[in-house]
Design a protein around this motif. Structure first.
Motif, PDB file in Angstrom:
ATOM      1  N   GLU B 290      -3.331  -8.603  -8.133  1.00  0.00           N
ATOM      2  CA  GLU B 290      -2.407  -8.129  -8.566  1.00  0.00           C
ATOM      3  C   GLU B 290      -2.602  -6.514  -8.628  1.00  0.00           C
ATOM      4  O   GLU B 290      -1.691  -5.692  -8.421  1.00  0.00           O
ATOM      5  CB  GLU B 290      -1.963  -8.692  -9.711  1.00  0.00           C
ATOM      6  CG  GLU B 290      -1.171  -9.988  -9.302  1.00  0.00           C
ATOM      7  CD  GLU B 290      -0.368 -10.436 -10.578  1.00  0.00           C
ATOM      8  OE1 GLU B 290      -0.649 -10.395 -11.594  1.00  0.00           O
ATOM      9  OE2 GLU B 290       0.734 -11.232 -10.159  1.00  0.00           O
ATOM     10  N   ASP B 294      -0.807  -3.404  -6.997  1.00  0.00           N
ATOM     11  CA  ASP B 294      -0.143  -2.169  -7.720  1.00  0.00           C
ATOM     12  C   ASP B 294      -0.731  -1.019  -6.850  1.00  0.00           C
ATOM     13  O   ASP B 294      -0.004   0.039  -6.819  1.00  0.00           O
ATOM     14  CB  ASP B 294      -0.783  -2.132  -9.138  1.00  0.00           C
ATOM     15  CG  ASP B 294       0.085  -3.187  -9.904  1.00  0.00           C
ATOM     16  OD1 ASP B 294       1.173  -3.606  -9.623  1.00  0.00           O
ATOM     17  OD2 ASP B 294      -0.408  -3.266 -11.001  1.00  0.00           O
ATOM     18  N   ARG B 415       8.335  -5.356  -4.646  1.00  0.00           N
ATOM     19  CA  ARG B 415       7.696  -6.286  -5.834  1.00  0.00           C
ATOM     20  C   ARG B 415       8.742  -7.167  -6.032  1.00  0.00           C
ATOM     21  O   ARG B 415       8.189  -8.206  -6.631  1.00  0.00           O
ATOM     22  CB  ARG B 415       7.648  -5.048  -7.014  1.00  0.00           C
ATOM     23  CG  ARG B 415       6.584  -5.229  -7.985  1.00  0.00           C
ATOM     24  CD  ARG B 415       6.706  -4.134  -9.010  1.00  0.00           C
ATOM     25  NE  ARG B 415       6.151  -3.054  -8.639  1.00  0.00           N
ATOM     26  CZ  ARG B 415       5.042  -2.529  -8.568  1.00  0.00           C
ATOM     27  NH1 ARG B 415       4.122  -3.484  -9.066  1.00  0.00           N
ATOM     28  NH2 ARG B 415       4.321  -1.273  -8.182  1.00  0.00           N
TER      29      ARG B 415
HETATM   30 MG   LIG Z   1       1.529  -6.082 -11.522  1.00  0.00          MG
END
Ligand SMILES: [Mg+2]
Ligand SMILES: Nc1ncnc2c1ncn2[C@@H]1O[C@H](COP(=O)(O)OP(=O)(O)O)[C@@H](O)[C@H]1O
Ligand SMILES: Nc1ncnc2c1ncn2[C@@H]1O[C@H](COP(=O)(O)OP(=O)(O)O)[C@@H](O)[C@H]1O
Ligand SMILES: [Mg+2]
Ligand SMILES: [Mg+2]
Ligand SMILES: [Mg+2]
Ligand SMILES: [Mg+2]
Lengths: 421, 421
Positions: B290, B294, B415
């Motif tokens: 994760e 980002d 996202r």
């Molecule tokens: Mg995140």
């Protein structure tokens, strides 16, 4: 750099040269001594001779290593003759019968011998005298649809198009004339500019200070510099159209290159609108021009409407190019979506055309090269009144293009501009 | 048609050839017998050798008369090497230090000897392992802004640009690969297509029947065919970027031609987004991805933001081209209007980039050439899940481009697409 062997021909020397070109000599008939040679060039750039013999006539166009109108101080490459004959050949292929046939091309002399158009006159000359040309709309729309569609990605494979495009990339000197004279100089102080003075001094200054207008014309210039949509004629005004009552031909494609289609369409529309506004400078009580003005606006509408219909018909029936591949649109939903996209494509092209038309209306009044439609109005106040209306419409067309979604919106605005005055 | 004297080099024959090229021999040091030669090509099209000698190393890239991945049944002209070295030279001029130096080019052998990038690896390889490249955004935005601005009408005169453009018009065989594989085949039944099956059979069919999508991709194809905005790299994915922790280089511009700038920008964005979606196929409890995701989205944002800022800075400081002539915008109102137009220009370019990015995301999942980011996910259900998210986002980006006015809108949608799953 003039090639070895180049020399400008004269009325005195041309016949002897042509007698050595057997196809031309045969076409003229008799011998060199029987031929009548006249230089008739009324354009800005080149020599044009008409040669008549016992059996027939030819027109001979020769490039000079400079701009004819200006002289040796403004050099211009002879290669324009090469591009002109290439463009003529391509146009003949996509719009048969609408350009003069080429009989002979001499690369060294930058000289083209072509079909003599007779008794044709330059359409602009007829329009100034309010002559109607019932076949014009039909012919010019066939010409534009045929040449623009036929050299676009809708008709050609990318390989074919890029090969042709590369050949015309060399015609930059002529393109630069357009870039400077149409898209730049009228919007700044420039030596070449001229206008009806002092009557237009104010509006000329206003335009030079009009930031929205300068952005709009620069966006069009960028399009001219970078959008290689099709082989465009590049100088498609009513001075490049020769007509009789029932024949129409397009001449003088020396500015041809792969550029935005809207430039040609806009040129035709602009020159009709210029003529429309000019009529109020030619009208007299004995020779009112209102019904002719109606004809001119009807022709303007016909130019877009006819072009659009013919271009779409070619697309429906001859989409042999790499763009919008038929295989993607074979199902019902695809066919419908493609149809809608074709309409959207034409709408985008119309918006371009309105912008380019406006640019050409402005350059003919504030830039170097003017139109005799307006120039022949002797009373300067009267001329300036016509010119001002034309400029005001053009400014609005260029900056507020969204207000002109249809050709009828353009002609209505022209009518309103004139009637309000 | 392979020219007289062409032959594909092998690990066995290359050293002898190079020993005859004095600049290369000097660079390697010692004699041919001291040189270690390895064929390392992992691309689809060409041979690439790494040659190391006592004093230094070189990379040698040679075109084959066919597509390496497929074999002689898919011929491809050797001229791509010519276009690659021309593009490399132009890129070096506008983005110094960001491409490998050329030591030697052999036209007959279609062979380029260039700087060995070492210890660089292909960025895609690193990204699959979640390696961050802190210098990437800075380098790629400098590369894109420099090369795209520097070869556009904003920097070049029309004459300079048309001359360069004409040279690259010959690279149609490579362009055709793009036209077919990116803009056409993924949207129809085509032999080349492949996808994770049966998991993606449904969405592949859905896309083939999606008329709005097919119109949108065809409009992009038309742009690719006709908008000659700048010299584009033409294959600017993360497999054409070689990196170390602190150096970034762009390789492999054999697809270069004068085309739409958004195609390059979109390629970078697409390949980052593909990597973003792929991470969920590589993540494990011990190696969650994760925070890397980002980083990838932050890099995506940085690519556009940085490119935009640098392109605008170049425009402000080096507008030496024929478009938007400075003379028109010298007064205060002009300067302000030009500034607003520059923003509008970048907005239009962003919209193009979003569309091209979407096209590239789709082709990497439904077309012939796939990305190992996704391909290396062994569990097909898991891979298909990542791919489906990528496809759904791409479809929306392409058809509803107005919903993506900013890069933040794109990353937020990515996202959301991932988090919703
Ligand atoms: Mg995140
Ligand atoms: N094929 C032709 N037949 C008859 N007259 C022609 C022909 N071509 C040109 N002309 C005459 O020569 C003039 C100039 O020709 P044009 O091709 O427009 O030259 P320029 O490029 O100098 O403008 C035209 O306005 C027309 O009067
Ligand atoms: N200058 C170089 N230095 C080191 N390795 C290189 C260099 N150029 C190419 N390579 C290696 O060769 C591979 C293929 O090169 P590339 O130019 O992408 O060929 P292709 O056109 O076949 O895709 C690259 O992925 C990289 O691993
Ligand atoms: Mg003329
Ligand atoms: Mg002319
Ligand atoms: Mg590669
Ligand atoms: Mg390659």
């Amino acid at each position: 750099p003039v090639p070895e062997g180049y020399e400008p021909k004269s009325e005195a020397s041309l016949a002897a040269y042509l007698s050595g070109v057997s196809a031309v000599a045969a076409h003229l008939g008799g011998a060199a001594g029987d031929w009548r040679v006249r230089e008739v060039g009324d354009g800005n750039l080149n020599l044009v001779f008409i040669v008549e013999g016992p059996a027939g006539g030819v027109a001979v166009k020769q490039a000079l290593p400079y701009v004819r109108l200006v002289g040796e101080s403004w050099p211009l490459p002879l290669s324009r003759a090469h591009f002109e004959q290439m463009a003529l050949a391509t146009e003949a292929q996509h719009a048969p019968g609408l350009v003069p046939d080429i009989l002979h091309y001499d690369q060294t002399l930058a000289l083209i011998v072509m079909e003599l158009l007779q008794p044709h006159i330059i359409m602009r000359q007829g329009m100034i005298k309010a002559v109607r040309y019932p076949g014009f709309v039909e012919a010019i729309t066939t010409f534009m649809a045929g040449t623009l569609f036929g050299t676009s990605d809708l008709a050609l494979t990318a390989e074919e198009k890029k090969a042709a495009m590369a050949e015309f990339c060399g015609n930059t000197a002529l393109c630069k004339i357009t870039e400077d004279l149409i898209f730049t100089e009228p919007y700044r102080i420039a030596e070449n500019n001229r206008w009806t003075t002092p009557q237009l001094d104010g509006i000329a200054r206003e335009f030079r200070e009009d930031a929205a207008l300068k952005v709009a014309v620069s966006r069009l210039k960028l399009k001219f510099l970078s959008e290689a949509q099709a082989l465009i004629h590049g100088d498609l005004h009513t001075g490049s159209v020769m007509v009789t009552e029932d024949d129409t031909r397009v001449i003088d494609p020396e500015f041809a290159f792969y550029g935005p289609m809207g430039f040609d369409i806009g040129a035709v529309i602009a020159n009709l609108l210029i003529n429309y506004f000019s009529q109020d400078g030619h009208a007299t009580p004995e020779d009112p021009r209102e019904s002719y003005q109606d004809w001119v606006l009807a022709a303007t509408e016909g130019v877009w409407t006819g072009f659009r219909a013919k271009f779409l018909a070619l697309w429906r029936n001859g989409a042999t190019g790499d763009a919008y591949p038929a295989a993607l649109f074979a199902d019902t939903a695809g066919a419908e979506a493609l149809k809608a996209e074709q309409e959207a494509y034409m709408d985008r092209l119309f918006t371009d055309s309105v912008g380019f038309a406006a640019a050409k209306m402005i350059r003919r009044i504030l830039g170097l090269a003017h139109n005799i439609d307006l120039e022949w109005i002797e009373d300067l106040d009267r001329r300036a009144a016509c010119e001002t209306r034309c400029l005001r419409l053009a400014r609005d067309m260029m900056v507020n293009r969204a207000n002109y979604p249809t050709i009828e919106a353009v002609t209505a605005a022209a009518r309103k501009m004139r009637d309000a005055a």
